[in-house]
Design a protein around this motif. Structure first.
Motif, PDB file in Angstrom:
ATOM      1  N   SER A 112       0.835  -1.204   0.000  1.00 50.02           N
ATOM      2  CA  SER A 112       0.000   0.000   0.000  1.00 50.02           C
ATOM      3  C   SER A 112       0.866   1.249   0.000  1.00 50.02           C
ATOM      4  CB  SER A 112      -0.910   0.030   1.235  1.00 50.02           C
ATOM      5  OG  SER A 112      -1.825  -1.020   1.179  1.00 50.02           O
ATOM      6  N   ASP A 129      -5.909  -0.651  -4.697  1.00 44.82           N
ATOM      7  CA  ASP A 129      -5.335  -1.221  -3.473  1.00 44.82           C
ATOM      8  C   ASP A 129      -6.317  -2.184  -2.814  1.00 44.82           C
ATOM      9  OD1 ASP A 129      -3.843  -1.835  -1.298  1.00 44.82           O
ATOM     10  OD2 ASP A 129      -3.736   0.195  -0.468  1.00 44.82           O
ATOM     11  N   GLU A 130      -6.123  -3.470  -3.070  1.00 39.49           N
ATOM     12  CA  GLU A 130      -6.964  -4.515  -2.455  1.00 39.49           C
ATOM     13  C   GLU A 130      -8.437  -4.165  -2.539  1.00 39.49           C
ATOM     14  OE1 GLU A 130      -5.887  -6.220   1.242  1.00 39.49           O
ATOM     15  OE2 GLU A 130      -3.791  -5.622   1.070  1.00 39.49           O
TER      16      GLU A 130
HETATM   17 MG    MG Z   1      -2.276  -2.640   2.302  1.00 35.23          MG
END
Ligand code: MG
Ligand code: ADP
Lengths: 220, 227, 254
Positions: free
Chosen positions: C56, C176-177
Motif C-alpha cells: 500500500s 489497493d486490495e
Molecule cells: Mg495494504
C-alpha cells in the motif's frame, strides 16, 4: 406599575422574553459565523493560523461570560464606541458563542473519516474544493445535534446580558421586582419561561442525536 | 482616539484580587465536592428501578439544565429569605452552585454508569457481591473513570460560572473586580486582569483534576492512558 | 492551475510508472527499502506480498499520498519525488481506488462521478453527466445513477468508485486490495470490471490477494517482502517461483 402583579407586568416580561429570543438569534448568527471561521482556523494547514485560533478558544473558554460582558461594555467604551447595551451584549455573546461553537464544529470536521479527504485528494480536488464539496456537507450533519444542544446554553446565557443593562427576560424581571418586591414569584415565572424556551431545544437535540446514532453511515 | 491602558492601579490591589480568586476556588471546590456526591446518588436514582425516584431525579436534572444559573441563584437567595432563613451570600452561592452542578454531574455520571457492560455486573453477582458492593466496585468507580474528562470540563465551567454569584454580592473574584473598577475607574484594565486570572484558574483546575485522576485511577497511571 | 498543459515530453517508449531505488520510513520503521519496478503503457503490474510488506505504501507513494525519503518515482513524465511537483496535475493523470470504496455518502452516484470532472477539469455540467452515464455503463451500473452510496451493495459501491476514477480519464489506475472488504460472492463482479479495463489497454498497478485473478491479468508480478522487491517477473513466476519466500507465499495463499 406597582401594586400587585397584573397583566401589564406580564406583558413587560413577554417583551423581555422576545429580547431574550432576539439576543439568542444574534448570538447564534454572529457567534455561528465567527465560530465557523474559528473552526476552519483550527484545522487550517497553516500552523500560525491554527495557533491563533486555538489561543482564542483557550482564552475565551477560560473566561466567564459575565467578565466578557463587562470587557465588551467597558472595552467598547474605551475604544470610543458609543456603547449601547445591545451592542455590548451582542458583541459579548458573539465572542463567547464563537469559541464554543468553533470547538464543537472543529470536532465535527475532524470526525469525517480521513479516507474521505484522501478520496477527494485522489480526484485532484483542491483543498478548498475538498472542504466545501466533500467534508463540510458531512460535518454539518454531524454538527446538527450538538449545535441545537448548544442553543440551550445560548438562551440561558443571554440572562447575563442583564448586567450591562440589556432588558431581556431576567432584567425585565428585576425591573418589575423593584416595584413589586415579590422576587420569589417573579423569578419563578421567569424560570418557567426559560424552561419553556429551552426544554424543547433539549428534547430536539436528544432526538436528533439518537436518530443520528441509529443510521450511522456504513462504510462508503 | 488613542487607547491608553494603565494597569498599575489595578495591580496595586493584588491582595484583594488574590482574596477574590481564593474565594472563587473555595466556592468551586465546595460545589464540586457536594455536587459530585449529589451526582452519584442522582445517577443511581435515575437508573435504580424505582419509577418515582427516577422521575424525581429526571425532573431535577431537566429543571436545572433548562434554566439560567443566574435565575437559580436568585430563586435560592430569595427563596431562603422568604422562608425567614438568613444566610451569608457565600453560603447561598455555595448552595446554588451545588444544586446546579449536581444536575449536570447526575447526567454525566448516568452516562458513565450506563456504559458499564452488563456482563461486568453479572460477573460480580456471580461472585456473590452485595448490591452496594457491586455499585461501589463495578459501577460507580469504573463509570466515573470513563466520564472523568467530561466531569473535569463541567467542573471548570462551574468555576467560571461562579462569577455569576457576584450578583448576590458573594465576595468572589468578579465581585472584587466590580469593586476595584468602581474605585479606580480603570474598568477595562480591571476586567482584563481578572479575565487572565480566570484563565489561570481554569488551567490550575484542569491540572488539579489531572493529578487527582492519576491518584484515583491507578490503572490509567500504569497504562499511561491520557485522562 | 495548468490542467491542460501537457507534462514535459517523455520519450515515446518511456514507462508510465517507474520507481527507482525508493526508500521510505515511518519513524524508525523502514517500509520501503530500495524498491524498483516500472510499468509500461498498457501494462498491468500486480503487487503481491504479505500484509505489512509495503504494498500500500508503494502505491500511495506513486500518487504522492506519501513523500519518499530517497530514490526516484516517475509517473507520466513527472518526477513525483520533486518537491515542486504539481500534485493536482499528477492526480488528474492517476486514478486511485481504495479498499474501503470511499464514495462520498452525501452525494448520489452521479454527483460522486461528476464532481471532479466539473470542479477540476471544468467540464460543463451536461457533458459531465453524459460522462457519468458512460463510465457507469462501463462498470455495469447505469441504473444506479441517482442512488446514494448506502443504497448499493459493497460490490456495486466499489464499481461506482472505479467509475468515479475513470471519469477523470486517467492515464494510469492504482487499485489497493479493492475486493478485500467484499463478501466472496461480490468480488467477481469487481474483478470482471478490472479485467475489462485491462483488455481496453488501461495501464494499471494493483495490489491483490486473489492469486488466480493475478495470474490471469498480470503482465508483471512484483512480490514484495520486508520492504524489498523480493522477486519480480511475468505471471509465470506464480506457478514456478524461484525464491522460497514466494513459493511459501503462493503455497499458503497469503
Ligand atoms: Mg495494504
Ligand atoms: N502512516 C503510517 N504511519 C506509520 N506506519 C505506517 C503508516 N502506514 C503504514 N505503516 C506501516 O508500514 C508497514 C507497511 O504498511 P503497508 O504499506 O500498508 O503494507 P501492506 O499494504 O503491504 O499490507 C506496516 O507495518 C504499517 O503498519
Amino acid at each position: 406599575m406597582g401594586g400587585a402583579l397584573n397583566i401589564n407586568h406580564l406583558l413587560f416580561l413577554g417583551h423581555g422574553a422576545l429580547w431574550t429570543i432576539g439576543l439568542s438569534a444574534i448570538a447564534l448568527i454572529g457567534g455561528g459565523s465567527f465560530g465557523f471561521l474559528i473552526a476552519l482556523g483550527r484545522v487550517s494547514p497553516s500552523r500560525a493560523v491554527r495557533l491563533l485560533a486555538a489561543t482564542y478558544v483557550q482564552l475565551i473558554q477560560g473566561t466567564p461570560l459575565l467578565v466578557i460582558m463587562f470587557l465588551s461594555f467597558f472595552g467598547l467604551a474605551a475604544l470610543g464606541f458609543n456603547i449601547s447595551p445591545l451592542l455590548a451584549a451582542g458583541a459579548s455573546m458573539t465572542i463567547f458563542v464563537a469559541a464554543y461553537l468553533g470547538e464543537i464544529w472543529r470536532g465535527c470536521i475532524e470526525a469525517v473519516p480521513k479516507q474521505q479527504w484522501e478520496a477527494a485528494e485522489g480526484l485532484a480536488l483542491s483543498r478548498s474544493q475538498r472542504m466545501v464539496k466533500v467534508i463540510l456537507p458531512q460535518a454539518i450533519r454531524l454538527a446538527t445535534p450538538p449545535t441545537v444542544g448548544f442553543m440551550v446554553q445560548i438562551v440561558k446565557n443571554t440572562s447575563l446580558a442583564s448586567v450591562v443593562g440589556f432588558v431581556e427576560l431576567t432584567r425585565s424581571g428585576q425591573i418589575i421586582n423593584n416595584s413589586l418586591f415579590e422576587p420569589f414569584i417573579i423569578y419563578s415565572i421567569i424560570a418557567v419561561v426559560y424552561f419553556s424556551l429551552c426544554y424543547p431545544l433539549s428534547r430536539l437535540s436528544r432526538r436528533l442525536e439518537r436518530s443520528a446514532l441509529q443510521k450511522k453511515p456504513a462504510l462508503a | 482616539m488613542g487607547l491608553v491602558l494603565d494597569f498599575s492601579v489595578v495591580l496595586d490591589r493584588w491582595q484583594a484580587l488574590l482574596d477574590g480568586a481564593t474565594l472563587t476556588l473555595q466556592l468551586a471546590i465546595i460545589a464540586v465536592v457536594c455536587g459530585a456526591t449529589i451526582g452519584v446518588f442522582g445517577a443511581i436514582g435515575r437508573r435504580g428501578g424505582n419509577v418515582l425516584v427516577e422521575r424525581l431525579c429526571g425532573a431535577y436534572v431537566e429543571a436545572i439544565r433548562n434554566t439560567p444559573l443566574l435565575v437559580q441563584i436568585f430563586l435560592v437567595y430569595f427563596g431562603l429569605s422568604s422562608l425567614g432563613l438568613q444566610f451569608s451570600a457565600f453560603t447561598v452561592a455555595a448552595v446554588a452552585l451545588t444544586i446546579n452542578v449536581g444536575a449536570y454531574t447526575t447526567e454525566i455520571m448516568r452516562a458513565g454508569f450506563d456504559s458499564i457492560h452488563k456482563g461486568q455486573i453479572e460477573a460480580a453477582e456471580g461472585l456473590g457481591l452485595s448490591k452496594a458492593q457491586i455499585y461501589w466496585h463495578v459501577i460507580i468507580w469504573p463509570g466515573i473513570e470513563r466520564v472523568y474528562p467530561a466531569l473535569t470540563s463541567q467542573f471548570v465551567l462551574l468555576m467560571l460560572a461562579s462569577s455569576v454569584t457576584s450578583q448576590i454580592s458573594a465576595e468572589e473574584l468578579t465581585a472584587v473586580a466590580n469593586y476595584i473598577q468602581s474605585e479606580t475607574y480603570r474598568s477595562f484594565e480591571t476586567y482584563i486582569v481578572v479575565a487572565l486570572i480566570y484563565v489561570a484558574l481554569s488551567f490550575i483546575m484542569r491540572f488539579g483534576f489531572w493529578l487527582l485522576g492519576l491518584a484515583l485511577f491507578p490503572r490509567r497511571r500504569r497504562l499511561g492512558t491520557p485522562l | 492551475m495548468n490542467a491542460h498543459v501537457n507534462p514535459p515530453a517523455a520519450p515515446p517508449n518511456a514507462p508510465v510508472v517507474a520507481l527507482r531505488n525508493v526508500h521510505k520510513s515511518f519513524g524508525s520503521l523502514k517500509v520501503l527499502d530500495g524498491v524498483s519496478f516500472s510499468v509500461g503503457r498498457g501494462e498491468v503490474t500486480v503487487l503481491i506480498g504479505r500484509s505489512g510488506s509495503g504494498k500500500s505504501t508503494a502505491l500511495r507513494c506513486i500518487d504522492r499520498f506519501e513523500t519518499i525519503d530517497g530514490g526516484e518515482i516517475e509517473v507520466c513524465g513527472r518526477r513525483v519525488d520533486d518537491a515542486g511537483l504539481d500534485v493536482r496535475a499528477l492526480r488528474q493523470d492517476v486514478g486511485i481506488v481504495f479498499q474501503s470504496y470511499n464514495l462520498f455518502p452525501h452525494l448520489t452516484i452521479e454527483e460522486n462521478i461528476t464532481l471532479a470532472p466539473h470542479a477540476v477539469k471544468k467540464v460543463p455540467k451536461a457533458e459531465a453527466r453524459a460522462l457519468a452515464a458512460k463510465v457507469l455503463a462501463q462498470v455495469g451500473l447505469e441504473e444506479k445513477l441517482h442512488a446514494y452510496p448506502e443504497q448499493l451493495s459493497g460490490g456495486q459501491q466499489q464499481r461506482a468508485a472505479i467509475a468515479r476514477s475513470l471519469a477523470m480519464q486517467p492515464k494510469v489506475m492504482l487499485f489497493d486490495e479493492v475486493t478485500s472488504a467484499l463478501d466472496p460472492e461480490l468480488t467477481g463482479e469487481v474483478l470482471k470490471v478490472i479485467e475489462a479495463l485491462a483488455a481496453d489497454g488501461m495501464t494499471m498497478v494493483l495490489v491483490t490477494h486473489e492469486m488466480s485473478f493475478a495470474r490471469g491479468i498480470a503482465d508483471q508480478v512484483v512480490f514484495m517482502h520486508k520492504g524489498k522487491v523480493h522477486e519480480a517477473g511475468p505471471a509465470g513466476i506464480l506457478s514456478s517461483p524461484s525464491t522460497p519466500e514466494l513459493a511459501q507465499f503462493v503455497g499458503t495463499g497469503f
